[in-house]
Design a protein around this motif. Structure first.
Motif, PDB file in Angstrom:
ATOM      1  N   LEU A 396      16.279  37.159  54.066  1.00  0.00           N
ATOM      2  CA  LEU A 396      16.829  37.313  52.718  1.00  0.00           C
ATOM      3  C   LEU A 396      17.567  38.635  52.525  1.00  0.00           C
ATOM      4  O   LEU A 396      18.238  38.819  51.507  1.00  0.00           O
ATOM      5  CB  LEU A 396      15.700  37.229  51.680  1.00  0.00           C
ATOM      6  CG  LEU A 396      14.875  35.940  51.649  1.00  0.00           C
ATOM      7  CD1 LEU A 396      13.759  36.051  50.609  1.00  0.00           C
ATOM      8  CD2 LEU A 396      15.760  34.733  51.350  1.00  0.00           C
ATOM      9  N   ASP A 397      17.449  39.542  53.457  1.00  0.00           N
ATOM     10  CA  ASP A 397      18.043  40.870  53.281  1.00  0.00           C
ATOM     11  C   ASP A 397      19.527  40.791  52.961  1.00  0.00           C
ATOM     12  O   ASP A 397      20.278  40.036  53.593  1.00  0.00           O
ATOM     13  CB  ASP A 397      17.846  41.711  54.547  1.00  0.00           C
ATOM     14  CG  ASP A 397      16.416  42.216  54.669  1.00  0.00           C
ATOM     15  OD1 ASP A 397      15.636  41.984  53.732  1.00  0.00           O
ATOM     16  OD2 ASP A 397      16.088  42.823  55.716  1.00  0.00           O
ATOM     17  N   GLY A 398      19.931  41.584  51.952  1.00  0.00           N
ATOM     18  CA  GLY A 398      21.329  41.652  51.564  1.00  0.00           C
ATOM     19  C   GLY A 398      21.747  40.650  50.512  1.00  0.00           C
ATOM     20  O   GLY A 398      22.856  40.738  49.974  1.00  0.00           O
ATOM     21  N   ALA A 403      20.655  34.277  44.883  1.00  0.00           N
ATOM     22  CA  ALA A 403      20.932  33.663  46.181  1.00  0.00           C
ATOM     23  C   ALA A 403      19.661  33.561  47.011  1.00  0.00           C
ATOM     24  O   ALA A 403      19.442  32.576  47.740  1.00  0.00           O
ATOM     25  CB  ALA A 403      21.998  34.477  46.927  1.00  0.00           C
ATOM     26  N   ALA A 404      18.782  34.581  46.916  1.00  0.00           N
ATOM     27  CA  ALA A 404      17.520  34.554  47.642  1.00  0.00           C
ATOM     28  C   ALA A 404      16.612  33.440  47.126  1.00  0.00           C
ATOM     29  O   ALA A 404      15.894  32.795  47.898  1.00  0.00           O
ATOM     30  CB  ALA A 404      16.831  35.907  47.526  1.00  0.00           C
ATOM     31  N   ALA A 409      14.040  28.372  48.443  1.00  0.00           N
ATOM     32  CA  ALA A 409      13.812  26.987  48.053  1.00  0.00           C
ATOM     33  C   ALA A 409      14.285  26.022  49.132  1.00  0.00           C
ATOM     34  O   ALA A 409      13.566  25.080  49.506  1.00  0.00           O
ATOM     35  CB  ALA A 409      14.522  26.702  46.725  1.00  0.00           C
ATOM     36  N   GLU A 410      15.473  26.241  49.638  1.00  0.00           N
ATOM     37  CA  GLU A 410      16.016  25.323  50.637  1.00  0.00           C
ATOM     38  C   GLU A 410      15.170  25.310  51.906  1.00  0.00           C
ATOM     39  O   GLU A 410      14.891  24.256  52.477  1.00  0.00           O
ATOM     40  CB  GLU A 410      17.462  25.717  50.975  1.00  0.00           C
ATOM     41  CG  GLU A 410      18.436  25.444  49.835  1.00  0.00           C
ATOM     42  CD  GLU A 410      19.781  26.095  50.037  1.00  0.00           C
ATOM     43  OE1 GLU A 410      20.004  26.642  51.151  1.00  0.00           O
ATOM     44  OE2 GLU A 410      20.610  26.060  49.109  1.00  0.00           O
ATOM     45  N   ARG A 411      14.700  26.485  52.343  1.00  0.00           N
ATOM     46  CA  ARG A 411      13.934  26.532  53.588  1.00  0.00           C
ATOM     47  C   ARG A 411      12.555  25.895  53.398  1.00  0.00           C
ATOM     48  O   ARG A 411      12.088  25.138  54.260  1.00  0.00           O
ATOM     49  CB  ARG A 411      13.794  27.980  54.070  1.00  0.00           C
ATOM     50  CG  ARG A 411      13.143  28.080  55.441  1.00  0.00           C
ATOM     51  CD  ARG A 411      13.277  29.450  56.068  1.00  0.00           C
ATOM     52  NE  ARG A 411      14.664  29.807  56.379  1.00  0.00           N
ATOM     53  CZ  ARG A 411      14.991  30.749  57.272  1.00  0.00           C
ATOM     54  NH1 ARG A 411      14.046  31.399  57.944  1.00  0.00           N
ATOM     55  NH2 ARG A 411      16.261  31.033  57.496  1.00  0.00           N
ATOM     56  N   LEU A 412      11.884  26.173  52.289  1.00  0.00           N
ATOM     57  CA  LEU A 412      10.539  25.635  52.096  1.00  0.00           C
ATOM     58  C   LEU A 412      10.550  24.161  51.708  1.00  0.00           C
ATOM     59  O   LEU A 412       9.612  23.428  52.020  1.00  0.00           O
ATOM     60  CB  LEU A 412       9.796  26.448  51.024  1.00  0.00           C
ATOM     61  CG  LEU A 412       9.430  27.887  51.417  1.00  0.00           C
ATOM     62  CD1 LEU A 412       8.686  28.578  50.285  1.00  0.00           C
ATOM     63  CD2 LEU A 412       8.585  27.908  52.682  1.00  0.00           C
ATOM     64  N   PRO A 421       6.127  18.449  51.105  1.00  0.00           N
ATOM     65  CA  PRO A 421       7.046  19.601  51.154  1.00  0.00           C
ATOM     66  C   PRO A 421       6.317  20.865  50.722  1.00  0.00           C
ATOM     67  O   PRO A 421       5.489  20.837  49.805  1.00  0.00           O
ATOM     68  CB  PRO A 421       8.152  19.216  50.167  1.00  0.00           C
ATOM     69  CG  PRO A 421       8.085  17.731  50.083  1.00  0.00           C
ATOM     70  CD  PRO A 421       6.647  17.357  50.266  1.00  0.00           C
ATOM     71  N   GLN A 422       6.635  21.965  51.385  1.00  0.00           N
ATOM     72  CA  GLN A 422       5.925  23.192  51.063  1.00  0.00           C
ATOM     73  C   GLN A 422       6.399  23.797  49.733  1.00  0.00           C
ATOM     74  O   GLN A 422       5.722  24.664  49.183  1.00  0.00           O
ATOM     75  CB  GLN A 422       6.084  24.218  52.194  1.00  0.00           C
ATOM     76  CG  GLN A 422       5.091  25.355  52.084  1.00  0.00           C
ATOM     77  CD  GLN A 422       4.945  26.162  53.346  1.00  0.00           C
ATOM     78  OE1 GLN A 422       5.616  25.891  54.343  1.00  0.00           O
ATOM     79  NE2 GLN A 422       4.067  27.157  53.332  1.00  0.00           N
TER      80      GLN A 422
END
Length: 872
Positions: A396-398, A403-404, A409-412, A421-422
């Motif tokens: 998530l850096d930057g 956006a983070a 959300a998309e990754r989990l 789903p996590q």
């Protein structure tokens, strides 16, 4: 010629009788004129009205009388919010039945309100404790039940162990019952609820379409509804510490962007994970019991010391299987908000930071403020809650926080945990369903039965009303309905078997959430006459205290939606316009530890000093601060005393004149005396002038300057006062009337019976306009003046003055004169002057002539009515 002083004690009852006999304020739905519904929040019959009532109802009365004068068909009713605990407390303390206590108070307060000369339609009066009213409320309950808008469930409640009843969150003040002062406990009871959350989105979005409401009230409601878009995140329990049968805990968060700053997970005392952890941990059991004694309100959570206890259970970070976080039971997490579990990111939430510092938990900053150094940025005792760039957060850096959020959300969402789903996106609301059950006698009975064969059964509509029994015992605390020997016995309308009545009664907020609709047809058999309700509603102008900005207004908004679903009304909002008036405040006085009432105080004014003496003892006493009038501090002024001494019109005038209506008004004896002097001055002006202008033409026709001066003043005042009242700027309207009286006192003093007929006509016209302008504010004095001027009928029935637009125009205008863009003077010219005339007049000014020094200007810029700029 001098006249007798105006005597309100003789005048006011006489005109009140005249209005009543003429039924002037009784409203017919089909009467001519555009409808206008003005309503003040109805009072609780506590015993006597106070000056806050005087201010509230005086404001509403000005609006009602003004709108009638403007030709509207006005509905201005009055009733009583009459159920509630004070009546039961009085029954226990004074050995009097709540009904008797309530109706005695209503009779007293009705008499007081009538002495104020309010233009109320008393034919529509009701009290919420009238069987006829709560019968219809029971009908509404059955309709809501049939629509699924009323239901029953077990719930954690605030329990007052002294009053022995459930309290709403807002009735818990600093962890104590609002009336008893007892420490509130949490209990689990089976309660009745209204499904207000079904309308959460609509209640929120519709606030943007209420321009007639104060912005601060709309914001308070938005915050209360509390819509938040977030993420449900499932955290795996550490296999080494998890209890058998529980593999994960779900957390709702609005800040998934700060996941890499997490240092703990906290669960509510009633969370299943807390219960399992406490099975083998007596210390945790004790802590959970302590949490349950805490109030459930947001205010209680905010003000209470943040406490927690570790469960011995750990969770695994969603993005790092090696990262373990402790699970705490915390007193600031509620089971009925979100999932009853939160993760703590101390660096970016003050509550979490306080908790982390207290229990020595890690604090990791992951949102970098603009311009800060990622290597050295940290937080101390204050969390950083602003915007910035994500740091120390792996992938998530930057990124920005928004956006983070999406990246997490998309990754989990693409990852599974225990077959699910996590994470998943979710919208949460702070708003909870409305628990309406109260364990007391003096309230509207909930019309349901408990049958062993059929379960919970609604009472048959034809068996309504379920009446409260009269023979009640208040010797013991608790709900007397539970102890009544026969009242609970009933017959099940489904199977015909024996059944028991519900002994909970409804929250009194229910009573006040639809009364405005009942006023439109108070005799209708059904809760409303839809035709009348839809004709009158919404209320055009609602007036009341800011203390009701959240719950009463929110519940009323829910009710119209629920009633719409059931066919009783066809509208979305109950109140089109809302005004929240300020309080009435007064100095406080103390004799040692004892508060002293203003009637027992004499104030001495010196050069820059004020001292107070107690009249009953002659001793010097302390002058305290200016505070809201309250019985506890004895800084109250009895309206009856003021009306007896000065008259209702003086009290009304002072309340309207002293400060902007949305601000507090400071009650002072000097201010009241000043208002009374104005009453007498105005009476002298009218009564002494009336004989000299008797028989004058009502339509002055003259261009004489003396005539025009009088007419301009009156017509401009009429236009301005109308505008002020429509904006609820009562103090500004009062100021215009003062100004008009000053002008007329100077202008008509020389008018005699032998004066020019046009001048006499102008004086007569101006005084009749003046009387109609004061009629909404000082109606009794207006009637006395109206009669003295020889006018027909009642001033209260007279139309608002017609304003001649030509008299509103200024004969001359004043414009700034600039030289090379800098103001050097002012120029007054006839309003009809054209550009050439304005330019010529500007060039003739001494200041311009001096600047020109005999030369011609390069150019002269004239904007008629605005400005002149001479360029050298």
């Amino acid at each position: 010629m001098t006249t007798e002083r105006y005597n309100p004690r003789a005048s006011e009852p006489r005109w009140q009788t005249a209005w009543n006999e003429a039924k002037l304020f009784e409203t017919q739905t089909d009467a001519p004129g555009e409808k206008y519904y003005v309503l003040e929040m109805f009072p609780y019959p506590s015993g006597r009205i106070h000056m806050g009532h005087v201010r509230n109802y005086a404001m509403g009365d000005v609006v009602a009388r003004y709108r009638r004068a403007k030709g509207f068909n006005v509905l201005h009713p009055m009733g009583w919010d009459a159920f509630g605990m004070p009546a039961e407390n009085a029954a226990m303390q004074n050995k009097v039945h709540p009904r008797e206590w309530t109706y005695q108070n209503i009779a007293t307060m009705r008499g007081q309100l009538k002495s104020m000369g309010l233009s109320l339609d008393w034919s529509r009066e009701f009290a919420t404790c009238d069987v006829e009213y709560y019968h219809r409320q029971q009908m509404l309950f059955l309709d809501f039940l049939a629509k699924g808008l009323a239901y029953r469930k077990k719930s954690k409640v605030n329990w007052d162990p002294v009053d022995m009843t459930v309290l709403a969150n807002e009735q818990v003040i600093d962890g104590k019952g609002w009336r008893s002062g007892a420490d509130v406990e949490q209990r689990e009871l089976t309660q009745w609820f209204f499904r207000i959350t079904d309308f959460a989105d609509d209640l929120l979005s519709a606030l943007d379409h209420l321009p007639g409401w104060p912005e601060k009230v709309r914001l308070m409601q938005k915050n209360w509804i509390g819509k938040s878009e977030g993420l449900l995140v499932r955290w795996a329990l550490d296999a080494a510490t998890k209890p058998e049968g529980i593999d994960d805990v779900t957390v709702f968060t609005t800040r998934p962007d700060t996941l890499f700053g997490a240092s703990f997970v906290a669960v509510a005392a009633d969370h299943p994970l807390a219960a399992r952890a406490a099975e083998t941990n007596p210390e945790l059991q004790t802590f959970i019991a302590e949490c349950r004694r805490q109030g459930t309100s947001a205010a209680a959570l905010e003000t209470a010391e943040k406490k927690g206890m570790p469960t011995g259970i750990s969770v695994t970070h969603p993005f790092d299987p090696e990262w373990k976080l402790p699970v705490y039971v915390a007193n600031f997490v509620l089971m009925d908000y979100g999932t009853g579990a939160v993760f703590g990111c101390p660096a970016h939430d003050q509550r979490d930071l306080d908790f982390a510092r207290k229990y020595d938990l890690p604090v990791r900053a992951v949102v970098l403020p603009q311009g800060a150094d990622a290597e050295t940025f940290d937080v101390g005792t204050e969390a950083y809650v602003g915007d910035g760039t994500i740091c120390r957060s792996d992938f998530l850096d930057g990124l920005s926080p928004d956006a983070a959020f999406d990246a997490v959300a998309e990754r989990l969402e693409a990852t599974t945990l225990n077959g699910r789903p996590q994470a998943e996106r979710q919208v949460n609301f702070r708003l909870r369903d409305w628990g309406i059950s109260r364990q007391r006698y003096w309230g509207c009975p909930i019309p349901v039965l408990h049958c062993e064969a059929c379960g919970v059964v609604p009472e048959a509509r034809e068996n309504l009303p379920v009446k409260l029994p009269d023979d009640i015992d208040f010797e013991k605390p608790g709900n007397p309905l539970d102890r009544h020997p026969t009242w609970r016995d009933a017959t099940c309308p489904q199977c015909g078997g024996t059944a028991k009545r519900e002994t909970d009664t409804m929250d009194t907020f229910v009573d006040s959430s639809w009364y405005f609709a009942r006023f439109t047809a108070p005799q209708a058999h059904e809760p409303t006459d839809p035709q009348a309700a839809n004709a009158w509603l919404p209320v055009d102008q609602y007036i009341g205290g800011i203390e009701h900005a959240i719950l009463h207004l929110l519940y009323s908004r829910f009710f119209v939606r629920a009633m719409r679903e059931c066919g009783h009304v066809a509208l979305d909002e109950p109140f089109k316009g809302l005004f929240t008036q300020g309080m009435v405040v007064h100095e406080t006085y103390r004799d040692g530890r004892e508060w002293v009432a203003p009637v027992d105080v004499a104030i001495t004014e010196g050069e820059g000093t004020r001292t107070a003496t107690r009249l009953s003892t002659g001793s010097a006493i302390e002058i305290g601060g200016i505070e809201k009038m309250s019985k506890s501090k004895k800084n109250v002024v009895d309206p009856d005393d003021i009306i007896a001494s000065y008259g209702a019109d003086t009290a009304r005038w002072f309340m309207l004149s002293d400060s902007p209506p949305d601000r507090d008004v400071i009650w002072t004896e000097a201010g009241v005396e000043g208002a009374h002097r104005f009453v007498q001055r105005l009476w002298r002006l009218v009564s002494e002038t009336a004989p000299r202008i008797a028989g004058a033409d009502a339509s002055p026709q003259s261009e004489d300057e003396a005539v025009l001066t009088i007419r301009r003043a009156a017509h401009r005042a009429a236009a301005g006062v109308a505008d002020d009242i429509e904006r609820l700027g009562f103090n500004k309207a009062v100021a215009r009337i003062y100004e008009l009286v000053n002008t007329l006192a100077a202008s008509v003093s020389g008018v005699s019976a032998d004066s020019d007929p046009a001048l006499k006509a102008a004086a007569r016209e101006a005084l009749t306009i003046l009387v109609r302008l004061i009629a909404p504010m000082m109606p009794h004095l207006a009637e006395e003046c109206w009669t003295t001027l020889g006018m027909d009928g009642l001033a209260a029935a007279a139309p608002w003055p017609d304003v001649d637009p030509a008299l509103l125009k200024d004969d001359s205008i004043t414009m700034p004169v600039q030289i090379n863009g800098k103001k050097r003077g002012d120029l007054t010219v006839p309003a009809s002057a054209g550009k050439p005339d304005i330019e010529q007049a500007a060039l003739a000014l001494d200041v311009v002539q001096a600047a020109l020094a005999g030369n011609s200007p390069k150019r002269v810029v004239v904007v008629p009515g605005r400005i002149v700029n001479v360029v050298l």
